[in-house]
Enzyme design. Structure first.
Site, short mmCIF file in Angstrom:
data_model
loop_
_atom_site.label_atom_id
_atom_site.label_comp_id
_atom_site.label_asym_id
_atom_site.label_seq_id
_atom_site.Cartn_x
_atom_site.Cartn_y
_atom_site.Cartn_z
CB ILE A 151 3.97 14.73 -29.06
CG1 ILE A 151 3.56 13.74 -30.16
CG2 ILE A 151 4.90 14.05 -28.06
CD1 ILE A 151 4.71 13.23 -31.00
CB ALA A 230 10.88 16.19 -30.86
CD GLU A 260 17.71 9.13 -35.35
OE1 GLU A 260 16.91 8.40 -35.98
OE2 GLU A 260 17.36 9.85 -34.40
CG HIS A 278 14.08 7.55 -33.79
ND1 HIS A 278 14.45 8.36 -34.83
CD2 HIS A 278 12.81 7.88 -33.50
CE1 HIS A 278 13.43 9.16 -35.16
NE2 HIS A 278 12.43 8.88 -34.36
N GLY A 280 10.67 6.14 -29.98
CA GLY A 280 9.41 6.84 -29.69
C GLY A 280 8.18 6.13 -30.21
#
Length: 524
Positions: A151, A230, A260, A278, A280
């Site tokens: 990434i 990340a 989370e 979150h 991503g």
């Protein structure tokens, strides 16, 4: 009986379509624990996302389970050691979301540069505040990428198009590789001091938690903007909030958090902080890729084939295309070796010879080990538990390579020492069995094979055919190898059905065989 694949959370329709053609796909709510445990009783595969826990209790409830597949990257909700102990493959989709995650990081970086989220919120609230949201250009700025993994590399490539000066910190990347990407490697301290933008792309480990904390933020370049898409906890959130309040950090973009789900944080008080829950991997494309990737892995696992994405398999990872076709042969040679040896050897060497030896062939040792124990233990042998079985029984399985394969392009020889000091060797090439203990053969490594050693003399073939015929066993192929007329001979037969120990003993007695063995190489 059709294998049952249990899906516990929403899966991309394309992935479900792939599975329903060959398997009995069943749905259950993975968060309903009693329903999950009940449904696992018949499952051979279970596909989860992040909400379903596959722990030791769940694994005990699934006696037929062969593979746990996570349609995503993280595996925090799967008890990998417990699955490994059970011989259950654990797979995920490690590359399914890398583009989506990289794009999310770039989106957050741009949002921090131009105050996109706070300006949008103000305008929707009825406030036209152009001067309050003056941003900065990305062009010409120094972007520090912390972690040049898959990434991180994608982010660096995308930021290069903005005309930025790219630096990176990654102790596991060689400078030459970074230079190919147009990135200059620096220390973490230098990156923090020089960067106008910092984007973090590291896994969460004990070493990386709090990597950017109070000490690092104290020496950061004034006005730095920090992005973390990340893993939560890599940037100390309390220290970051204090640095923003003090004016040392101009803005931040966060997609992940130490805890989370998170709905309250000191960081939420700042208009200069852009936060997302979150997201991503939350794209249609990433979810489709993840679902299709694990569907393919499930298909391979239920066929008993090697799964490159298995996280709990030694020699896991990509297998060279020149090596992959030899995996079934290596496993079958392991089965043949144990049958001919009459049991488990004390030490085995897997010799890989010829053109294929130029590649990484460690997986062929693993496949052979799987075959060695397939017919001698009660539990199912997999790529996961085969090394443990060897270790538990004190069997050392070694790997040797050589360029010399004789007349073959590539050759695998399985050679082992038995407890009585004798040795056994079997060899195969191009999907065929080509040698057993010095006797040359040319027989497909497939079906049910019988091996009979005896003294060469007339009439033996007919007598064997008669005994097997009376038992209703049809002979599909036969080869006889001998060292000299009237000397020791090896007869290898391929038959259409299994041969039980009693029948094998009858055949051996009929011809005075001093060593008889059978092995079933048909697919499980």
């Amino acid at each position: 009986m059709t294998s049952v694949v249990l899906v516990t959370e929403e899966l991309a329709p394309a992935a479900t379509d792939v599975l329903t053609t060959d398997f009995d796909v069943r749905q259950v709510d993975g968060t309903d624990r009693p329903a999950l445990l009940s449904a696992l009783e018949e499952a051979e595969a279970v596909i989860v996302r992040s909400a379903t826990r596959i722990d030791a209790e769940a694994l005990r409830a699934a006696p037929r389970l062969r593979v746990v597949a996570r349609a995503g990257v993280g595996l925090d909700n799967v008890d990998i050691p417990a699955a490994t102990e059970r011989g259950v493959l654990v797979v995920n989709a490690p590359t399914s979301n890398i583009i989506s995650a990289a794009e999310q990081a770039v989106a957050l970086l741009l949002a921090t540069a131009r105050h996109t989220a706070s300006a949008s919120a103000a305008l929707k609230a009825g406030h036209w505040l152009r001067s309050a949201f003056t941003g900065v250009e990305v062009y010409g700025k120094t972007v520090g990428v912390v972690g040049l993994g898959r990434i991180g590399v994608l982010v660096a490539q995308r930021m290069a198009a903005f005309g930025t000066n790219l630096i990176a910190y990654d102790p596991y990347v060689q400078p030459a590789r970074a230079a190919q990407l147009g990135v200059r490697l620096v220390s973490l301290d230098e990156l923090i001091r020089q960067s106008d933008f910092i984007s973090v792309h590291l896994p969460r480990t004990p070493e990386t938690v709090g990597l950017i904390g109070e000490k690092e933020l104290a020496v950061a370049k004034p006005g730095v903007r920090i992005v973390n898409a990340a893993r939560g906890g890599l940037v100390d959130e309390r220290a970051l909030a204090e640095a923003i309040a003090a004016g040392r950090v101009a803005a931040a973009g966060l997609d992940v958090f130490e805890t989370e789900p998170l709905t309250s944080s000191p960081l939420f008080a700042f208009d200069t902080v852009t936060v997302t829950p979150h997201l991503g991997a939350s794209t249609v494309e990433a979810q489709d890729k993840a679902g299709l990737a694990v569907a393919r892995s499930v298909r391979l696992a239920l066929r008993g084939e090697f799964v490159p994405e298995a996280v709990n398999v030694r020699a896991g990872g990509a297998v060279d295309e020149d090596v992959r076709p030899l995996l079934p042969l290596a496993e079958k040679l392991g089965r043949v070796f144990t049958a001919v040896a009459g049991g488990v050897a004390a030490r085995v060497t897997v010799e890989v010879r010829g053109e294929v030896a130029a590649h990484d062939v460690a997986v062929l040792r693993l496949a052979t080990t799987k075959g060695l124990f397939a017919s001698v233990v009660a539990e199912r042998v997999t790529y996961v538990n085969a090394p443990r079985m060897a270790a538990d029984r004190g069997v050392a399985v070694e790997l040797a390579t050589s360029e010399d394969a004789g007349e073959h392009a590539s050759l695998i020889v399985v050679r082992g020492a038995l407890a009585d000091g004798s040795t056994v060797a079997v060899a195969g090439a191009a999907g065929k069995l080509v040698e057993v203990d010095g006797f040359e053969l040319d027989l497909p490594a497939d079906g049910v094979l019988l091996f009979l050693r005896y003294r060469d003399r007339p009439g033996v073939v007919g007598r064997i055919g008669t005994v097997l015929g009376r038992a209703g066993v049809n002979i599909a192929a036969m080869q006889v190898a001998r060292r000299a007329a009237g000397g020791e001979a090896l007869m290898t037969l391929t038959v259409d059905s299994g041969v039980d120990p009693a029948l094998l003993a009858t055949v051996a007695a009929e011809i005075g065989s001093d060593a008889a063995a059978t092995v079933d190489l048909r697919a499980d």
